[in-house]
Enzyme design. Structure first.
Site, PDB file in Angstrom:
ATOM      1  N   ARG A   1      46.942  55.296  26.067  1.00  0.00           N
ATOM      2  CA  ARG A   1      47.564  55.985  27.379  1.00  0.00           C
ATOM      3  C   ARG A   1      48.407  57.076  26.886  1.00  0.00           C
ATOM      4  O   ARG A   1      48.104  58.095  27.708  1.00  0.00           O
ATOM      5  CB  ARG A   1      48.468  54.825  27.936  1.00  0.00           C
ATOM      6  CG  ARG A   1      49.172  55.542  29.350  1.00  0.00           C
ATOM      7  CD  ARG A   1      49.884  54.200  29.917  1.00  0.00           C
ATOM      8  NE  ARG A   1      50.946  54.599  30.827  1.00  0.00           N
ATOM      9  CZ  ARG A   1      50.685  54.896  32.263  1.00  0.00           C
ATOM     10  NH1 ARG A   1      49.470  54.805  32.872  1.00  0.00           N
ATOM     11  NH2 ARG A   1      51.836  55.253  33.080  1.00  0.00           N
TER      12      ARG A   1
ATOM     13  N   LYS B   1      52.228  49.432  38.826  1.00  0.00           N
ATOM     14  CA  LYS B   1      53.644  48.811  38.756  1.00  0.00           C
ATOM     15  C   LYS B   1      54.187  48.752  40.083  1.00  0.00           C
ATOM     16  O   LYS B   1      53.847  49.782  41.075  1.00  0.00           O
ATOM     17  CB  LYS B   1      54.639  49.658  38.278  1.00  0.00           C
ATOM     18  CG  LYS B   1      54.426  49.392  36.425  1.00  0.00           C
ATOM     19  CD  LYS B   1      55.754  50.136  35.565  1.00  0.00           C
ATOM     20  CE  LYS B   1      55.660  49.748  34.169  1.00  0.00           C
ATOM     21  NZ  LYS B   1      56.844  50.326  33.493  1.00  0.00           N
TER      22      LYS B   1
ATOM     23  N   ARG C   1      47.331  51.341  31.916  1.00  0.00           N
ATOM     24  CA  ARG C   1      48.267  50.137  31.472  1.00  0.00           C
ATOM     25  C   ARG C   1      47.481  48.891  30.857  1.00  0.00           C
ATOM     26  O   ARG C   1      46.575  49.039  31.624  1.00  0.00           O
ATOM     27  CB  ARG C   1      49.487  50.122  32.009  1.00  0.00           C
ATOM     28  CG  ARG C   1      50.421  51.207  32.614  1.00  0.00           C
ATOM     29  CD  ARG C   1      51.457  50.728  33.370  1.00  0.00           C
ATOM     30  NE  ARG C   1      52.571  51.752  33.845  1.00  0.00           N
ATOM     31  CZ  ARG C   1      52.448  52.689  35.026  1.00  0.00           C
ATOM     32  NH1 ARG C   1      51.521  52.212  35.734  1.00  0.00           N
ATOM     33  NH2 ARG C   1      53.296  53.324  35.246  1.00  0.00           N
TER      34      ARG C   1
ATOM     35  N   HIS D   1      53.331  57.485  37.177  1.00  0.00           N
ATOM     36  CA  HIS D   1      54.564  57.731  37.140  1.00  0.00           C
ATOM     37  C   HIS D   1      55.490  58.149  38.414  1.00  0.00           C
ATOM     38  O   HIS D   1      55.123  59.008  38.997  1.00  0.00           O
ATOM     39  CB  HIS D   1      55.130  58.864  35.899  1.00  0.00           C
ATOM     40  CG  HIS D   1      54.766  58.566  34.758  1.00  0.00           C
ATOM     41  ND1 HIS D   1      54.520  59.525  33.607  1.00  0.00           N
ATOM     42  CD2 HIS D   1      54.568  57.174  34.114  1.00  0.00           C
ATOM     43  CE1 HIS D   1      54.415  58.687  32.642  1.00  0.00           C
ATOM     44  NE2 HIS D   1      54.197  57.490  32.707  1.00  0.00           N
TER      45      HIS D   1
ATOM     46  N   HIS E   1      48.862  50.881  24.605  1.00  0.00           N
ATOM     47  CA  HIS E   1      49.787  51.852  25.181  1.00  0.00           C
ATOM     48  C   HIS E   1      49.442  53.125  24.467  1.00  0.00           C
ATOM     49  O   HIS E   1      49.566  54.198  25.000  1.00  0.00           O
ATOM     50  CB  HIS E   1      51.133  51.664  25.232  1.00  0.00           C
ATOM     51  CG  HIS E   1      51.612  51.835  26.398  1.00  0.00           C
ATOM     52  ND1 HIS E   1      51.420  51.359  27.636  1.00  0.00           N
ATOM     53  CD2 HIS E   1      52.864  52.627  26.919  1.00  0.00           C
ATOM     54  CE1 HIS E   1      52.096  51.867  28.669  1.00  0.00           C
ATOM     55  NE2 HIS E   1      52.792  52.488  28.298  1.00  0.00           N
TER      56      HIS E   1
ATOM     57  N   TYR F   1      56.183  64.070  27.585  1.00  0.00           N
ATOM     58  CA  TYR F   1      55.160  64.628  26.747  1.00  0.00           C
ATOM     59  C   TYR F   1      54.877  65.909  26.193  1.00  0.00           C
ATOM     60  O   TYR F   1      54.373  66.443  25.284  1.00  0.00           O
ATOM     61  CB  TYR F   1      53.759  64.196  27.427  1.00  0.00           C
ATOM     62  CG  TYR F   1      53.319  62.920  27.711  1.00  0.00           C
ATOM     63  CD1 TYR F   1      52.951  62.123  26.545  1.00  0.00           C
ATOM     64  CD2 TYR F   1      53.445  62.139  28.734  1.00  0.00           C
ATOM     65  CE1 TYR F   1      52.653  60.603  26.530  1.00  0.00           C
ATOM     66  CE2 TYR F   1      53.313  60.932  28.855  1.00  0.00           C
ATOM     67  CZ  TYR F   1      52.998  60.248  27.917  1.00  0.00           C
ATOM     68  OH  TYR F   1      52.809  58.754  27.938  1.00  0.00           O
TER      69      TYR F   1
END
Length: 298
Positions: A247, A172, A148, A270, A244, A279
């Site tokens: 990514r 995150k 990110r 994630h 992004h 994806y």
């Protein structure tokens, strides 16, 4: 209780209790401030404790006239979380957003680039300038590690474990993960450190920051977006892309080459495999090839 007091308490809760990033905090704060501004403009004296369902509904209806469905859903989600917090702290007994339905959203598939497009982008960078070497290294790192933007700009020299073949990434909620890094990208980073970065007058507090601007400070998120945008123009890429996009391309290309979805989930950071599963919808031809290759009835 006044709005600004409730908002400050809520921000502390999100940061300390839930460990949200500054970007997430900004998003929640921005949405709640929209409600506060709306009440001010309409000289409404409602407080966080007594505001009614009807007033919140009216605000969302007015706000929805100028924002798309996805932004509307995020606004409702932010308000619902805020009032849930007030219930948790015993300031309210009900949530005025409970009866408000979010708009139905289709699953948005992320934009990706072909491998050839990524090669074209990186080859178009002017390496005659010091920032050219830096920018090439930035794009290579974004793509080869699936980072990110915030993870990239906060990457530290002490996060590089090249002998082991990994970099440490703070994602995150300040969650740490280790991401493999290939030797080619390691060479780009090493060259940048030894030939470009060491010539910069590094400002105090940024001695360990990997990617620096010309003034010796950490790059901003906006600067990374600008680098990507300008590089796309130079490369003649008409598609609208952002940091992004690299990514998304990282995850998609790994999946197309047979990488395990769980491994991709870990590398992307994630929390839920459901987020990574998006994806699986990008390349149906790839899924068909997998079926033909591995199914016993094919």
């Amino acid at each position: 209780m006044k709005w600004n007091h409730a908002l400050k308490d809520y921000q502390l809760y999100l940061k300390i209790e839930r460990g949200l990033s500054e970007n997430s905090l900004d998003g929640y704060t921005r949405d709640i401030n929209k409600l506060i501004q709306y009440l001010d403009e309409n000289t409404d004296a409602s407080s966080p404790i007594n505001i009614s369902f009807e007033k919140v509904q009216r605000f969302i209806y007015e706000a929805s006239k100028s924002i798309e469905a996805r932004s509307q859903a995020r606004l409702i989600s932010s308000l619902r979380s805020f009032f849930d917090y007030l219930i948790f702290e015993n300031y309210r007994t009900d949530n005025p957003t409970d009866l408000i339905e979010s708009p139905k959203l289709g699953r948005k598939l992320p934009d990706t680039l072909a491998i050839e497009d990524i090669d074209t982008l990186i080859q178009s960078i002017d390496l005659s300038k010091p920032q050219g070497e830096r920018n090439r290294t930035i794009l290579e790192t974004l793509y080869s590690c699936g980072l990110r933007v915030t993870e990239l700009i906060t990457l530290q020299l002490s996060d590089l474990f090249f002998e082991e073949g990994f970099i440490r990434v703070i994602g995150k909620g300040d969650k740490q993960r280790f991401v493999p890094i290939n030797q080619q990208t390691q060479k780009y980073i090493q060259f940048y450190i030894e030939n470009i970065r060491k010539l910069i007058d590094v400002k105090k507090g940024f001695e360990d920051t990997l990617f620096l601007n010309r003034r010796g400070k950490q790059l901003t998120r906006n600067m990374i977006f600008t680098i990507v945008k300008n590089t796309a123009v130079s490369a003649g890429i008409k598609k609208k892309i952002s940091p992004h996009t690299f990514r998304h391309s990282f995850a998609t290309h790994l999946l197309e080459r047979g990488a395990d979805l769980r491994a991709i989930q870990q590398m992307l950071g994630h929390e839920s495999i459901t987020t990574t599963e998006i994806y699986m919808h990008l390349d149906r031809s790839h899924l068909q090839n997998v079926m033909e290759q591995y199914h016993p009835r094919s």
